[in-house]
Scaffold this motif. Structure first.
Motif, PDB file in Angstrom:
ATOM      1  N   ALA A 165      41.313  35.536  74.255  1.00 61.49           N
ATOM      2  CA  ALA A 165      40.584  34.830  73.226  1.00 61.49           C
ATOM      3  C   ALA A 165      39.631  36.072  72.485  1.00 61.49           C
ATOM      4  CB  ALA A 165      39.327  34.179  74.286  1.00 61.49           C
ATOM      5  N   VAL A 166      39.256  35.624  71.542  1.00 64.03           N
ATOM      6  CA  VAL A 166      38.491  36.667  70.528  1.00 64.03           C
ATOM      7  C   VAL A 166      37.159  35.941  70.508  1.00 64.03           C
ATOM      8  CG1 VAL A 166      39.380  35.222  68.295  1.00 64.03           C
ATOM      9  CG2 VAL A 166      38.273  37.525  68.299  1.00 64.03           C
ATOM     10  N   ARG A 167      36.282  37.162  70.667  1.00 60.95           N
ATOM     11  CA  ARG A 167      34.668  36.660  70.237  1.00 60.95           C
ATOM     12  C   ARG A 167      34.307  36.757  69.134  1.00 60.95           C
ATOM     13  NH1 ARG A 167      32.211  37.972  75.726  1.00 60.95           N
ATOM     14  NH2 ARG A 167      30.503  36.915  74.683  1.00 60.95           N
ATOM     15  N   GLY A 168      33.118  36.297  68.865  1.00 63.05           N
ATOM     16  CA  GLY A 168      32.391  35.890  67.344  1.00 63.05           C
ATOM     17  C   GLY A 168      31.948  37.226  66.997  1.00 63.05           C
ATOM     18  N   GLY A 169      32.052  38.450  67.789  1.00 61.81           N
ATOM     19  CA  GLY A 169      31.381  39.646  66.903  1.00 61.81           C
ATOM     20  C   GLY A 169      32.110  40.721  67.845  1.00 61.81           C
ATOM     21  N   ASP A 170      31.509  41.917  67.717  1.00 59.41           N
ATOM     22  CA  ASP A 170      32.210  43.347  68.066  1.00 59.41           C
ATOM     23  C   ASP A 170      31.723  43.807  69.465  1.00 59.41           C
ATOM     24  OD1 ASP A 170      29.832  45.461  66.482  1.00 59.41           O
ATOM     25  OD2 ASP A 170      29.506  43.652  67.451  1.00 59.41           O
ATOM     26  N   THR A 171      31.073  43.011  69.993  1.00 54.81           N
ATOM     27  CA  THR A 171      30.746  43.263  71.622  1.00 54.81           C
ATOM     28  C   THR A 171      31.024  42.376  72.493  1.00 54.81           C
ATOM     29  OG1 THR A 171      28.383  42.625  71.369  1.00 54.81           O
ATOM     30  CG2 THR A 171      28.898  44.899  70.739  1.00 54.81           C
ATOM     31  N   CYS A 172      31.026  42.717  73.752  1.00 54.36           N
ATOM     32  CA  CYS A 172      31.272  41.753  74.703  1.00 54.36           C
ATOM     33  C   CYS A 172      30.094  41.066  75.238  1.00 54.36           C
ATOM     34  CB  CYS A 172      31.937  42.721  76.040  1.00 54.36           C
ATOM     35  SG  CYS A 172      33.728  42.974  75.574  1.00 54.36           S
ATOM     36  N   HIS A 173      29.152  40.996  74.529  1.00 54.23           N
ATOM     37  CA  HIS A 173      27.810  40.435  74.956  1.00 54.23           C
ATOM     38  C   HIS A 173      27.127  39.597  73.767  1.00 54.23           C
ATOM     39  CE1 HIS A 173      28.136  42.448  78.822  1.00 54.23           C
ATOM     40  NE2 HIS A 173      28.398  43.488  78.201  1.00 54.23           N
ATOM     41  N   GLY A 174      26.651  38.356  74.076  1.00 55.40           N
ATOM     42  CA  GLY A 174      25.899  37.895  72.890  1.00 55.40           C
ATOM     43  C   GLY A 174      26.799  36.838  71.933  1.00 55.40           C
ATOM     44  N   TYR A 175      28.202  36.956  72.147  1.00 52.36           N
ATOM     45  CA  TYR A 175      28.970  36.058  71.095  1.00 52.36           C
ATOM     46  C   TYR A 175      29.643  35.083  72.271  1.00 52.36           C
ATOM     47  CZ  TYR A 175      27.837  39.805  67.658  1.00 52.36           C
ATOM     48  OH  TYR A 175      27.235  40.575  66.819  1.00 52.36           O
ATOM     49  N   GLU A 176      30.074  33.972  71.475  1.00 57.88           N
ATOM     50  CA  GLU A 176      31.032  33.040  72.034  1.00 57.88           C
ATOM     51  C   GLU A 176      32.343  33.315  71.804  1.00 57.88           C
ATOM     52  OE1 GLU A 176      27.775  31.074  73.726  1.00 57.88           O
ATOM     53  OE2 GLU A 176      30.180  30.341  73.862  1.00 57.88           O
ATOM     54  N   TYR A 177      33.349  32.857  72.636  1.00 57.95           N
ATOM     55  CA  TYR A 177      34.774  32.955  72.263  1.00 57.95           C
ATOM     56  C   TYR A 177      35.124  32.015  71.303  1.00 57.95           C
ATOM     57  CZ  TYR A 177      35.209  36.625  75.881  1.00 57.95           C
ATOM     58  OH  TYR A 177      34.942  37.750  76.513  1.00 57.95           O
ATOM     59  N   ASP A 178      35.715  32.428  70.126  1.00 59.55           N
ATOM     60  CA  ASP A 178      35.940  31.340  69.038  1.00 59.55           C
ATOM     61  C   ASP A 178      37.423  30.823  69.228  1.00 59.55           C
ATOM     62  OD1 ASP A 178      34.051  33.062  66.724  1.00 59.55           O
ATOM     63  OD2 ASP A 178      33.430  31.595  68.112  1.00 59.55           O
ATOM     64  N   TYR A 179      38.329  31.818  69.366  1.00 58.18           N
ATOM     65  CA  TYR A 179      39.847  31.309  69.354  1.00 58.18           C
ATOM     66  C   TYR A 179      40.532  31.757  70.873  1.00 58.18           C
ATOM     67  CZ  TYR A 179      38.846  30.779  64.538  1.00 58.18           C
ATOM     68  OH  TYR A 179      38.265  30.416  63.223  1.00 58.18           O
ATOM     69  N   TRP A 180      41.520  30.960  71.167  1.00 58.34           N
ATOM     70  CA  TRP A 180      42.254  31.232  72.439  1.00 58.34           C
ATOM     71  C   TRP A 180      43.478  31.213  72.271  1.00 58.34           C
ATOM     72  CZ3 TRP A 180      39.516  31.706  77.098  1.00 58.34           C
ATOM     73  CH2 TRP A 180      38.197  31.447  77.157  1.00 58.34           C
ATOM     74  N   GLY A 181      44.271  31.993  72.773  1.00 55.85           N
ATOM     75  CA  GLY A 181      45.744  31.809  73.007  1.00 55.85           C
ATOM     76  C   GLY A 181      46.335  30.916  74.030  1.00 55.85           C
ATOM     77  N   GLN A 182      47.524  30.702  74.199  1.00 55.21           N
ATOM     78  CA  GLN A 182      48.212  29.673  74.848  1.00 55.21           C
ATOM     79  C   GLN A 182      48.463  29.840  76.361  1.00 55.21           C
ATOM     80  OE1 GLN A 182      48.913  26.252  73.711  1.00 55.21           O
ATOM     81  NE2 GLN A 182      47.449  27.160  72.039  1.00 55.21           N
ATOM     82  N   GLY A 183      48.317  31.085  76.680  1.00 52.48           N
ATOM     83  CA  GLY A 183      48.375  31.709  78.093  1.00 52.48           C
ATOM     84  C   GLY A 183      49.740  32.084  78.447  1.00 52.48           C
ATOM     85  N   THR A 184      49.756  33.010  79.407  1.00 50.24           N
ATOM     86  CA  THR A 184      51.067  33.451  80.050  1.00 50.24           C
ATOM     87  C   THR A 184      50.639  33.180  81.773  1.00 50.24           C
ATOM     88  OG1 THR A 184      52.541  35.212  80.113  1.00 50.24           O
ATOM     89  CG2 THR A 184      50.289  35.779  80.032  1.00 50.24           C
ATOM     90  N   GLN A 185      51.890  32.909  82.592  1.00 51.31           N
ATOM     91  CA  GLN A 185      51.667  32.664  83.722  1.00 51.31           C
ATOM     92  C   GLN A 185      51.950  34.061  84.642  1.00 51.31           C
ATOM     93  OE1 GLN A 185      51.115  29.521  85.840  1.00 51.31           O
ATOM     94  NE2 GLN A 185      51.043  31.131  87.315  1.00 51.31           N
ATOM     95  N   VAL A 186      51.119  34.322  85.354  1.00 47.73           N
ATOM     96  CA  VAL A 186      51.569  35.356  86.320  1.00 47.73           C
ATOM     97  C   VAL A 186      51.252  34.808  87.898  1.00 47.73           C
ATOM     98  CG1 VAL A 186      50.180  37.495  87.413  1.00 47.73           C
ATOM     99  CG2 VAL A 186      49.958  36.878  84.946  1.00 47.73           C
ATOM    100  N   THR A 187      52.511  35.152  88.352  1.00 44.36           N
ATOM    101  CA  THR A 187      52.747  34.561  90.094  1.00 44.36           C
ATOM    102  C   THR A 187      52.879  35.733  90.658  1.00 44.36           C
ATOM    103  OG1 THR A 187      53.515  32.442  88.999  1.00 44.36           O
ATOM    104  CG2 THR A 187      53.752  33.105  91.406  1.00 44.36           C
ATOM    105  N   VAL A 188      52.153  35.790  91.714  1.00 45.90           N
ATOM    106  CA  VAL A 188      52.260  36.882  92.944  1.00 45.90           C
ATOM    107  C   VAL A 188      52.505  36.272  94.177  1.00 45.90           C
ATOM    108  CG1 VAL A 188      50.938  39.028  93.801  1.00 45.90           C
ATOM    109  CG2 VAL A 188      50.460  38.178  91.481  1.00 45.90           C
ATOM    110  N   SER A 189      53.811  36.632  94.566  1.00 48.83           N
ATOM    111  CA  SER A 189      54.073  36.078  95.746  1.00 48.83           C
ATOM    112  C   SER A 189      53.819  37.345  97.212  1.00 48.83           C
ATOM    113  CB  SER A 189      55.603  36.237  95.771  1.00 48.83           C
ATOM    114  OG  SER A 189      56.303  37.578  95.437  1.00 48.83           O
ATOM    115  N   SER A 190      53.430  36.628  97.931  1.00 52.46           N
ATOM    116  CA  SER A 190      53.207  37.467  99.312  1.00 52.46           C
ATOM    117  C   SER A 190      54.110  38.219 100.061  1.00 52.46           C
ATOM    118  CB  SER A 190      52.193  36.765 100.182  1.00 52.46           C
ATOM    119  OG  SER A 190      52.685  35.639 100.546  1.00 52.46           O
TER     120      SER A 190
END
Length: 122
Positions: free
Chosen positions: A97-122
């Motif tokens: 997801a992309v935040r609304g500004g240049d840092t990792c603090h103080g901004y909301e996330y504006d846009y999101w991707g569709q996702g990718t599945q990660v499955t870890v087997s034991s």
């Protein structure tokens, strides 16, 4: 229009590695911080990592610290999440997801991707 596309997920055994990619388009990529999230079935979405616009600042959830590394290539408009020493509890759909500004603090996330599945087997 802003767009994010994740890839790189799959099935891996515990202790293995995967590298996720988040390719962006439609906005000035190097202006914005990018984050990775994950959501497992029946669980709330969890913030995994974030990287600021320059790549100089990176942040991690305690659950992945020391095992995951986030980095970006602004020339390719791509953020990566290198995941090592994977555990079954890392199994989830991973989103960037992309935040609304240049840092990792103080901004909301504006846009999101569709996702990718990660499955870890034991």
């Amino acid at each position: 229009q802003s767009h994010l596309a994740e890839s790189g997920g799959g099935l891996v055994q515990a202790g293995g590695s995967l590298r996720l990619s988040c390719v962006a388009s439609g906005f000035t990529f190097d202006y914005y911080a990018i984050g990775w999230f994950r959501q497992a079935p029946g669980k709330e979405r969890e913030g995994v990592s974030c990287i600021d616009s320059s790549g100089g600042g990176a942040y991690y959830a305690d659950s992945v610290k020391g095992r995951f590394t986030i980095y970006r290539d602004n020339t390719k408009m791509t953020v990566y999440l290198q995941m090592n020493s994977l555990k079954p509890e890392d199994t989830a759909v991973y989103y960037c997801a992309v935040r609304g500004g240049d840092t990792c603090h103080g901004y909301e996330y504006d846009y999101w991707g569709q996702g990718t599945q990660v499955t870890v087997s034991s």
